[in-house]
Design a protein around this motif. Sequence first.
Motif, short mmCIF file in Angstrom:
data_model
loop_
_atom_site.label_atom_id
_atom_site.label_comp_id
_atom_site.label_asym_id
_atom_site.label_seq_id
_atom_site.Cartn_x
_atom_site.Cartn_y
_atom_site.Cartn_z
N ILE A 224 15.38 2.43 -0.79
CA ILE A 224 14.05 3.03 -0.40
C ILE A 224 14.09 2.70 1.17
CG2 ILE A 224 11.58 3.11 -0.75
CD1 ILE A 224 12.00 2.29 -3.60
N GLU A 225 13.76 3.74 1.96
CA GLU A 225 13.30 3.45 3.26
C GLU A 225 11.97 3.67 3.49
OE1 GLU A 225 15.84 5.53 6.19
OE2 GLU A 225 17.79 5.00 5.15
N LEU A 226 11.39 2.85 3.89
CA LEU A 226 9.93 2.83 4.07
C LEU A 226 9.53 2.68 5.60
CD1 LEU A 226 6.87 2.84 2.94
CD2 LEU A 226 7.01 0.32 2.84
N HIS A 227 9.09 3.98 5.91
CA HIS A 227 8.54 3.95 7.46
C HIS A 227 7.20 3.68 7.76
CE1 HIS A 227 12.74 5.41 8.97
NE2 HIS A 227 12.66 5.78 7.69
N ILE A 228 6.60 2.63 8.49
CA ILE A 228 5.13 2.29 8.65
C ILE A 228 5.12 2.48 10.11
CG2 ILE A 228 3.25 0.81 8.34
CD1 ILE A 228 5.28 -0.83 6.31
N PRO A 229 4.61 3.66 10.67
CA PRO A 229 4.58 4.26 12.09
C PRO A 229 3.72 3.49 12.69
CG PRO A 229 4.36 6.12 10.63
CD PRO A 229 4.30 4.96 9.54
N ASN A 230 2.62 2.54 12.40
CA ASN A 230 1.64 1.90 12.98
C ASN A 230 2.04 0.62 12.89
OD1 ASN A 230 0.58 1.55 10.44
ND2 ASN A 230 -1.57 2.25 11.17
N GLY A 231 2.92 0.23 12.06
CA GLY A 231 3.28 -1.27 11.78
C GLY A 231 1.95 -2.12 10.85
N LYS A 232 1.17 -1.35 10.24
CA LYS A 232 0.06 -1.87 9.54
C LYS A 232 -0.01 -1.29 8.19
CE LYS A 232 -2.20 -3.14 13.96
NZ LYS A 232 -3.54 -3.22 14.72
N PRO A 233 0.41 -1.95 7.21
CA PRO A 233 0.17 -1.43 5.94
C PRO A 233 -1.34 -1.11 5.30
CG PRO A 233 1.36 -3.61 5.64
CD PRO A 233 1.19 -3.14 7.08
N GLY A 234 -2.07 -2.22 5.91
CA GLY A 234 -3.25 -2.45 5.42
C GLY A 234 -3.33 -3.16 3.92
N PRO A 235 -4.85 -3.50 3.66
CA PRO A 235 -4.95 -4.19 2.47
C PRO A 235 -4.18 -3.54 1.31
CG PRO A 235 -6.96 -3.70 3.38
CD PRO A 235 -6.00 -2.91 4.10
N LYS A 236 -4.20 -2.26 0.72
CA LYS A 236 -3.42 -1.73 -0.29
C LYS A 236 -1.89 -1.81 -0.18
CE LYS A 236 -3.72 0.30 -4.14
NZ LYS A 236 -4.18 -0.28 -5.43
N GLY A 237 -1.29 -1.48 1.07
CA GLY A 237 -0.03 -1.68 1.45
C GLY A 237 0.53 -3.19 0.92
N THR A 238 -0.34 -3.67 1.64
CA THR A 238 0.05 -5.65 1.32
C THR A 238 0.07 -5.82 -0.17
OG1 THR A 238 -1.20 -5.94 3.65
CG2 THR A 238 -0.87 -7.80 2.11
N GLU A 239 -1.02 -5.22 -0.65
CA GLU A 239 -0.85 -5.67 -2.03
C GLU A 239 0.16 -5.05 -2.81
OE1 GLU A 239 -3.37 -4.44 -6.12
OE2 GLU A 239 -4.38 -3.83 -4.18
N ILE A 240 0.82 -4.14 -2.58
CA ILE A 240 1.83 -3.28 -3.20
C ILE A 240 3.02 -4.02 -2.95
CG2 ILE A 240 3.13 -1.03 -3.51
CD1 ILE A 240 0.59 -1.14 -5.03
N LEU A 241 3.17 -4.24 -1.61
CA LEU A 241 4.51 -4.93 -1.12
C LEU A 241 4.46 -6.36 -1.79
CD1 LEU A 241 4.55 -4.16 2.72
CD2 LEU A 241 6.28 -3.39 1.15
N ASN A 242 3.59 -7.01 -1.96
CA ASN A 242 3.62 -8.29 -2.81
C ASN A 242 4.01 -8.16 -4.15
OD1 ASN A 242 2.97 -11.23 -2.81
ND2 ASN A 242 1.30 -10.44 -4.13
N LEU A 243 3.35 -7.19 -4.74
CA LEU A 243 3.82 -6.78 -6.30
C LEU A 243 5.25 -6.45 -6.19
CD1 LEU A 243 0.60 -4.74 -7.36
CD2 LEU A 243 1.13 -7.02 -8.05
N CYS A 244 5.78 -5.63 -5.46
CA CYS A 244 7.16 -5.07 -5.36
C CYS A 244 8.25 -6.46 -5.10
CB CYS A 244 7.64 -4.09 -4.44
SG CYS A 244 6.42 -2.46 -4.50
N LEU A 245 7.59 -7.34 -4.43
CA LEU A 245 8.60 -8.40 -4.01
C LEU A 245 8.47 -9.82 -4.71
CD1 LEU A 245 8.58 -7.58 -0.22
CD2 LEU A 245 10.40 -7.18 -1.59
N GLN A 246 7.54 -9.70 -5.77
CA GLN A 246 7.22 -10.77 -6.45
C GLN A 246 8.57 -11.06 -7.34
OE1 GLN A 246 3.82 -10.40 -8.94
NE2 GLN A 246 2.53 -11.41 -7.18
#
Length: 339
Positions: free
Chosen positions: A82-104
Motif C-alpha cells: 500500500i502506497e499512502l500519499h499524504i500531500p500536506n504531511g498531516k493525517p489529522g486525528p482520524k488518520g492518526t487513529e487509523i495508522l495506530n490501529l494498522c500498526l498495532q
Amino acid sequence: MKLPPEQLGTHLKQRKAGLLPVYLLSGDEPLLVQEAGDQLRQTARALGFDEREVMHADNSFQWEELLDRTSSLSLFSEKLLIELHIPNGKPGPKGTEILNLCLQSPSPDTLILIFCPKLDANTQKSKWYKTVDKAGATLAFWPVEIERLPAWIQNRFQRANIQITADAVQLLTERVEGNLLAASQEIEKLQLLYPEQPITEEEIISSVADNSRYDLFTLADTALRGDSNRCLKILQGLKSEGTDATLILWALSRDLRTLVSLNHESGSGSLSEAQFKKHRIWGKRKGLINKALRRLSTKRLTSLLQRCSEVDQAIKGVKHQSPWILLTDITIEMAGGIR
C-alpha cells in the motif's frame, strides 16, 4: 527507527527475510524520494508483494479504507503493498487513529509506504509520526547542498560506468543549478550520446546546445558570439514558451558581470587559462568571451550592466516599461547591434 537515506540500500540487503511493516519517506527533493520508493518497490516485489494499491489522503479521503485494506485478505495476491500519499504531511486525528490501529499488530503480508513532503520538527514529535517511527523506518530526504553537488554528480556518473573529467563535473554543476532531476536527466542523455567515451566539458556544452528548445544558455552564448538576428529569434522563442523574464535577466547579467571583471583584470591583454578557470569559463565559451571583449568597450559593458538594474525594476513594477523590450535592447547591444 530513523534510517539515513544513504543507508537504505544496505538496510534492504539485510532484510532478505522480510521488510519492516511501514516506511515513511519525506522531503522536498522529488528525485531522491522517487528513487528510494523505487528501491523499496523492487525489494517488495522480490519478496512476493505482487499487488500494489495507491491511496491519496486528501480532504475527501476516507481513512477507514486504509484500515479495511490492511485487515482484509487480498483477492489477487497473498501480499499487498500500500502506497499512502499524504500531500500536506498531516493525517489529522482520524488518520492518526487509523495508522495506530494498522500498526498495532501489523500483518507480515502487508507493507505500507508513506510519502510526505518535508516534515517540520513539530510534526516529527506528533503521535502519528512516532507510531510510524516505532513500527518501521522513517527517512528524511534533504536537498543536496551546492558544495556537495559536484560529488553527487560524480557519483551518479560512476554508477552509470561513465568517466567524466573534473572540469566537466564543475560545468554540469553550474548548468543544473542544484536541480537534481535536471542533473539526472542530463546524465542519462550524456550516457546515450557518448556511451563509449569519457565526458569532458566539450560534451557537456554540446549536449546543452543540441537541445532544440530555445534556452537561456543558447541566448547568452549567441549574444556573446555577436549574432543579433538569432538573438531576436531566441528571445521571441523564450517569450512564447512563457519563460520568466527574471531568468533571462539572470543569464545575461551573469555574463555581463563576468565580462566586466575580465575586462578589468586583463586590460588590453589576452586572457590566461587561470582567468578562465577562475570565472568557470570552459570549452567553446572561451572563444565567445574573447570575441565579446574585443567587441565591447569598458564603457559599454558598464552601461549594459547598469541597464540590467532597470530591467529588474520593470519586472518588479517599479519602472513602468516592458521588461521584454528592455531585455531585447540589452541583448541586441550586447551582440553588437542589428546588422
